[in-house]
Structure formats: C-alpha cells, structure tokens
Design an enzyme around this catalytic site. Structure first.
Site, mmCIF file in Angstrom:
data_model
loop_
_atom_site.group_PDB
_atom_site.id
_atom_site.type_symbol
_atom_site.label_atom_id
_atom_site.label_comp_id
_atom_site.label_asym_id
_atom_site.label_seq_id
_atom_site.Cartn_x
_atom_site.Cartn_y
_atom_site.Cartn_z
ATOM 1 N N HIS A 95 11.246 6.091 -20.027
ATOM 2 C CA HIS A 95 11.382 5.436 -21.331
ATOM 3 C C HIS A 95 11.608 3.930 -21.197
ATOM 4 O O HIS A 95 12.370 3.476 -20.341
ATOM 5 C CB HIS A 95 12.547 6.045 -22.109
ATOM 6 N N LYS A 98 10.938 25.972 11.414
ATOM 7 C CA LYS A 98 11.528 24.656 11.627
ATOM 8 C C LYS A 98 11.058 23.722 10.512
ATOM 9 O O LYS A 98 9.849 23.547 10.301
ATOM 10 C CB LYS A 98 11.127 24.083 12.982
ATOM 11 N N THR A 117 12.445 28.839 16.408
ATOM 12 C CA THR A 117 12.044 27.708 15.566
ATOM 13 C C THR A 117 11.757 26.477 16.421
ATOM 14 O O THR A 117 10.934 25.641 16.045
ATOM 15 C CB THR A 117 13.118 27.383 14.518
#
Length: 307
Positions: free
Chosen positions: A259, A12, A57
C-alpha cells in the site's frame, strides 16, 4: 500399538552450491540453495531406530556437490531432475524424492572502458554482482514413474504509478477507506507454475527459456493491465502465461498489496496532487489465486505461496 506412523520424509536441507563454468576467460555462475527430501520404506527407523534403509543426510549433501561437478548445472530444473532420478533409482527403499531449489542470480559488473589504466572492459568477464530482484525457485518430485516440476519466483517487487483504481467495494460501519480513481499499484510477487511435462517419453521443456519467457509475460501483463483491482491484475498475469506458454498448465500467485497512501499535506498549506506517498509495509492486503488451463486440475500446494 496405540499409534501409527504417518507421512514422513528426511534429507539434507539448504545445501548451498556455487558452480563456476569457465569458458576460456568468460566465466558463468550458478548459485543454488538445494534441499533434498526423501520418503519410502522408513517405518523401522521410526519404530525401532534401525538405520538399515537410511541413506545418511550427509550423503545426500555430498551427492549435491558431486553432481554439480559430474553433471554441471544447466538449469535449476535440470539439476533437480538429475538428483531426484538418482535417489529414487539408486536406493531401493526410497520411493519418492522431492528436490527444492532456490537460485540466486548474478550479473556481470560493467568494467571501465578499454582505455583505462586498469583492466579493460573487453577483458573483464569474471566479475559479478548479485541481482537485487527475484529469487528463482523450483520443486522437483519424482516417484520412479512420474515427474512433477513446479517452478517460480519470489520477492519480485513491481509497481504501476498510475492506471489503477479501487472503488465500488462493499462498505459497512467500519469502512474508512476512500475510493481511489488513480492510485499506485505495487506488489511483491510470489508465483509458482506447474509444467505439463510428467514423464521421460515427453519432450522436456527448455527450462531456461521457459523461465525467461514466463517472467516476461507476467511482467508485461502487470504493466499493460488497466487495473480495477489487484485480483484482476493477478488473473491477467496468469492468463497471459497460460496463453503463451504451452508447457505450463497451472499458475498460482500470492500478491501482497504494498500500500502507498497519499500524505496529507494540507496542514503545511500544500496540495498533494498524487505526488507524495507513505509506503506502508504492514498490515497489507494479501491476494492469492490459481489460474488453470481449461480442463486441468489444480495441483500446486497452496502452502507453497501463502503465509
């Protein structure tokens, strides 16, 4: 059979769990995003659909929440270790558990002074604001015998407004970049570091202190390095961590160069003396490297940090 099953795992993903620890009137928050991946004897569920070896899960999700109550959350690493050990030792078909955790930091809100007609600052110990800095990360892998703990952070934005140059590089007919002898150096740090704690017989690191100190050394190296390239700065950041944190053998960085270009103000009759910049978000240079303790082998997967 013309095909065979390769590597597989299940679990999960992204279980959001917030644990409030109440120490009297003072509260503490741990806010985690936990992903569980289990692997082992899972051939039949793929070949025939038999779920005989499958822990749902949904059960792994429930375990995350139950463990937050039963064990508390001392640190992301310690919580991941509890989970990984549980899944491998309690389910015979499960041979390896990998727990990935993101931790979101909160800090206390500074309240009004004690003379306020509202709640005094000495009484407010339960109000928080999400920190706008990095997200803390860890990945715990356990196979029943050995541990691998890789921790780190992402989205930590840092800047040096001077003490950075970039010149002497290769130039060809497509090169237009001007050499810079005083530039802004900024990046958004994604970093992972691997601990040399691998089995239960070793002394376990103090996870919280280790994270704080590792981040401190990383930032100090960034600030104190007179940079001739982002690569040089990256290496200094990693070296500072390795030199000062004996529990860490490997550090990997992915550093996008954020930049900042000087704006041409001459059309307006103005001189730009390294004062006004345009911050470009893309494209950007991407600098990545691993720094190792001498004698150690690299084990941090490249895909944990790169694009």
């Amino acid at each position: 059979m013309p095909t065979i099953l390769g590597q597989n795992q299940y679990g999960k993903a992204e279980n959001r769990v917030v644990k409030i620890t109440r120490d009297g009137a003072t509260h503490h928050i741990k806010d985690l995003n936990v992903s569980v991946a289990l692997s082992g004897d899972m051939d039949e569920v793929h070949y025939s659909g038999s779920n005989a070896n499958v822990l749902p899960t949904d059960t792994t999700k429930n375990t995350v929440y139950a463990f937050a109550k039963e064990h508390g959350i001392e640190s992301a690493e310690q919580f991941g270790i509890h989970l990984a050990r549980h899944f491998v030792t309690s389910q015979e078909p499960i041979k390896t558990a990998r727990i990935r955790i993101e931790e979101y930091a909160w800090e206390r809100i500074e309240a009004a002074d004690a003379n306020s007609r509202f709640i005094g600052a000495d009484e407010v110990k339960h109000s928080f604001v999400r920190k706008g800095q990095e997200t803390r990360l860890t990945q715990i892998t356990y196979d029943g015998e050995r541990w691998e703990v890789v921790s780190g952070l992402k989205d930590l934005v840092v800047m040096n407004s001077t003490n950075s140059e970039f010149w002497g590089y290769v130039k060809d007919k497509y090169t237009t970049l001007k050499e810079a002898y005083d530039r802004i150096l900024a990046t958004q740090v994604s970093a992972r570091w691997r601990f040399n704690w691998t089995d239960d017989d070793q002394r376990m690191p103090h996870w919280e202190k280790s994270y704080e100190q590792t981040k401190k050394h990383m930032l100090q190296a960034f600030a104190e390095t007179y940079s001739l390239s982002l690569q040089q700065t990256l290496y200094q950041m990693g070296s500072r961590i390795i030199d000062n944190r004996g529990e860490i053998d490997e550090v990997r960085f992915s550093l996008p160069n954020k930049h900042h270009f000087l704006v041409d103000l001459e059309p307006f009759g103005l001189k730009n003396d390294n004062e006004v910049y345009f911050a470009a978000d893309r494209p950007y240079g991407l600098i990545e490297a691993t720094i190792l303790r001498d004698g150690c082998e690299p084990r941090i997967p490249v895909d944990l940090t790169n694009l």
